[in-house]
Design an enzyme around this catalytic site. Structure first.
Site, PDB file in Angstrom:
ATOM      1  N   CYS A 115      48.051  21.422   6.994  1.00 25.62           N
ATOM      2  CA  CYS A 115      48.412  22.057   5.711  1.00 25.62           C
ATOM      3  C   CYS A 115      49.475  23.103   6.034  1.00 25.62           C
ATOM      4  CB  CYS A 115      47.183  22.684   5.060  1.00 25.62           C
ATOM      5  SG  CYS A 115      45.752  21.572   4.950  1.00 25.62           S
TER       6      CYS A 115
ATOM      7  N   ALA B 182      52.882  24.085   5.100  1.00 22.88           N
ATOM      8  CA  ALA B 182      53.874  24.901   4.396  1.00 22.88           C
ATOM      9  C   ALA B 182      53.371  26.336   4.229  1.00 22.88           C
ATOM     10  CB  ALA B 182      54.180  24.289   3.034  1.00 22.88           C
TER      11      ALA B 182
ATOM     12  N   GLY C  12      55.353  27.140   6.923  1.00 18.54           N
ATOM     13  CA  GLY C  12      55.786  26.832   8.277  1.00 18.54           C
ATOM     14  C   GLY C  12      55.456  27.877   9.327  1.00 18.54           C
ATOM     15  N   GLY C  13      54.676  28.898   8.985  1.00 18.68           N
ATOM     16  CA  GLY C  13      54.353  29.931   9.967  1.00 18.68           C
ATOM     17  C   GLY C  13      53.653  29.380  11.193  1.00 18.68           C
ATOM     18  N   LYS C  14      52.581  28.627  10.976  1.00 17.80           N
ATOM     19  CA  LYS C  14      51.840  28.083  12.112  1.00 17.80           C
ATOM     20  C   LYS C  14      52.609  26.942  12.777  1.00 17.80           C
ATOM     21  CE  LYS C  14      47.319  29.659  10.591  1.00 17.80           C
ATOM     22  NZ  LYS C  14      47.879  30.477   9.486  1.00 17.80           N
TER      23      LYS C  14
ATOM     24  N   ASP D 101      48.948  13.027   1.837  1.00 16.70           N
ATOM     25  CA  ASP D 101      47.581  13.508   1.677  1.00 16.70           C
ATOM     26  C   ASP D 101      46.852  13.329   3.009  1.00 16.70           C
ATOM     27  OD1 ASP D 101      44.545  12.912   0.902  1.00 16.70           O
ATOM     28  OD2 ASP D 101      45.447  14.091  -0.706  1.00 16.70           O
TER      29      ASP D 101
ATOM     30  N   ASP E 174      44.723  24.841   8.604  1.00 17.48           N
ATOM     31  CA  ASP E 174      44.721  26.121   7.895  1.00 17.48           C
ATOM     32  C   ASP E 174      44.591  25.778   6.415  1.00 17.48           C
ATOM     33  OD1 ASP E 174      44.968  28.993   7.813  1.00 17.48           O
ATOM     34  OD2 ASP E 174      46.952  28.687   6.942  1.00 17.48           O
TER      35      ASP E 174
ATOM     36  N   CYS F 228      42.466  32.215   5.079  1.00 15.76           N
ATOM     37  CA  CYS F 228      42.809  33.630   4.888  1.00 15.76           C
ATOM     38  C   CYS F 228      41.842  34.213   3.857  1.00 15.76           C
ATOM     39  CB  CYS F 228      44.269  33.796   4.473  1.00 15.76           C
ATOM     40  SG  CYS F 228      44.755  32.878   3.008  1.00 15.76           S
TER      41      CYS F 228
END
Length: 467
Positions: free
Chosen positions: A105, A107, A109-111, A156, A174, A227
């Site tokens: 998951c 977007a 793109g941090g991880k 998906d 995440d 989070c």
């Protein structure tokens, strides 16, 4: 900030005497943190304080005008919440050697960009986002970071689980959550919160894990994160994964001074970040190992045959676009030429022949237009671009901003004609086609800075290029 009554009651019951400090932290200013791109030679920011659990993470003394910083657009750093950088500890502990990794998951793109920096050479990184518009944002950020052996999907989780059984050594999930950990940064998440939404999110998270579990090889690593703070989305879902799939919960190294709350509910090590204890937002992580068992090695794909079509030869100039230290596979995707290292060619062949929707594969080198092979923006931002393949021109901040707004530029007469690589403070920024009297701006239209006016004062990221 007006917190929902149900949230207050539930969180007070969980934190006990810590609740008042926790609520006070939600009214304090959130820290600003970034990760620098060491692969591109980015140096530590001036005045930055290290994020203890991330080697490339730093807190900034104040929040710069990121939109108007060319170094952000060049992929020299990524703006990321510090707590979520704890992913590094789990990856470094359990992902040794080249792996096939899925950021499920992903977007914005941090991880994904963090994984691109962490995974050993020879690894395959697949980044997925189910929402189409967000998937394009993900592809943009992954391209800016510049790691070549990366694929961006728009599928998906169920489609991936069905198409790629036992394909991945590591899956980072995440999962979408109720967002409690982002309350002080996102007022909308406060207004949208409810007990019903928590329960809905928890059920959706279990479905996502169900759908993707088959894609994880026996003995593989699942990193589950949210989070949020509540047990339904966190510890109870970890217990569900253990009981349903026979997974083993793994410990992740921490230090007391980090302020990480290491919960052991249900005899499973889990890790919570609370803003009154750790310098960051709310975050939860657990690492789980899939039970060993029969491993169905995915069948290697056969070479695709183009019936009735002559596959064009690879242009000679393209062979020199990338650094010579690695061996690359170059292939056509329509009239676009892409490249990835030979060490990942088997995995990429499987991905390309699957039914999955790939938005980007490897590094896009260029596109044939008439008799020209026009170099792509992805190539300019690649950490593997050959610095001697194109004439280069250094631009100042004002010129860089004009380029990023896709405005016309004029280069000095000393710069050669043809395709020129622009640099800002040593970092490649993108291509122009220099005609002498003007330079055609080749910056992607959909990426341009759209703000109508510049702020009166612009504070920028003070980090240079390491030598």
């Amino acid at each position: 900030m007006e917190l929902p009554i149900d949230f207050i009651q539930r969180t007070r019951a969980a934190l006990g005497g810590d609740y008042e400090a926790f609520e006070a932290s939600l009214r304090a200013e959130a820290p600003t943190s970034i990760r620098i791109n060491r692969q591109k030679g980015a140096a530590a920011p001036r005045g930055g304080e290290p994020v203890a659990w991330c080697d490339s993470g730093f807190y900034l003394p104040e929040r710069p005008a990121f939109t108007f910083d060319p170094l952000l657009h060049a992929g020299a750093y990524y703006v990321q919440e510090a707590s979520s950088m704890f992913l590094e500890q789990a990856v470094r502990s359990y992902a040794s050697g080249p792996v096939r990794c899925l950021d499920l998951c992903a977007a914005p793109g941090g991880k994904s960009t963090h994984l691109a920096a962490l995974l050993p050479e020879g690894s395959v990184l697949v980044c997925n986002e189910v929402i189409r518009s967000r998937a394009y944002v993900l592809a943009e950020n992954v391209a800016k970071w510049g790691r070549g052996d990366t694929v961006v999907l728009n599928n998906d989780p169920e489609e991936i689980g069905r198409a790629l059984p036992h394909f991945f050594d590591v899956i980072v999930a995440d999962v979408p959550c109720s967002g409690e950990g982002m309350f002080r940064k996102d007022p909308d998440s406060v207004r949208e919160w409810s007990v019903e939404n928590v329960q809905l999110c928890a059920a959706r998270q279990r479905r996502i894990i169900h759908d993707i579990w088959e894609a994880l090889r026996p003995g593989g690593l699942l990193i589950y994160s949210t989070c949020t703070y509540n047990p339904e989305e966190d510890e109870e879902n970890v217990r569900y994964i253990i009981e349903t799939f026979g997974a083993e919960a793994l410990s992740v190294p921490t230090r007391p001074e980090w302020g990480v709350a290491g919960a052991t509910r249900y005899d499973a090590p889990c890790y919570h970040f609370f803003p009154h204890r750790a310098r960051g937002e709310g975050f939860f992580l657990a690492a789980l190992r899939k039970a060993e068992g029969e491993w169905r090695e995915p069948r290697e794909a056969k070479a695709r045959k183009e019936r009735g079509k002559n596959v064009p030869s690879i242009p000679k100039e393209a062979l020199g676009f990338l650094k010579a230290e690695k061996e690359y596979v170059l292939s056509w995707d329509g009239n676009c030429l892409r490249a990835y290292t030979r060490s990942v060619s088997d995995a990429f062949s499987l991905l390309l022949r699957s039914s999955l929707r790939a938005l980007s594969v490897g590094t896009r080198l260029g596109e044939v237009k008439g008799k020209d092979l026009v170099p792509s923006h992805e190539l300019a931002l690649s950490a593997d671009v050959n610095p001697d393949a194109f004439p280069a021109a250094e631009v100042d901040w004002a010129e860089a901003i004009r380029y990023l707004r896709k405005e016309a530029l004029t280069l000095p007469p000393s710069v050669g004609r043809g395709y020129v690589l622009l640099r800002y403070r040593g970092f490649p920024l993108g291509f122009v086609k220099n005609l002498g009297n003007r330079a055609n701006n080749l910056y992607p239209q959909e990426w341009r800075i759209r703000s109508g006016h510049l702020p009166e004062e612009v504070r920028l990221f003070e980090g240079g290029k390491s030598v």
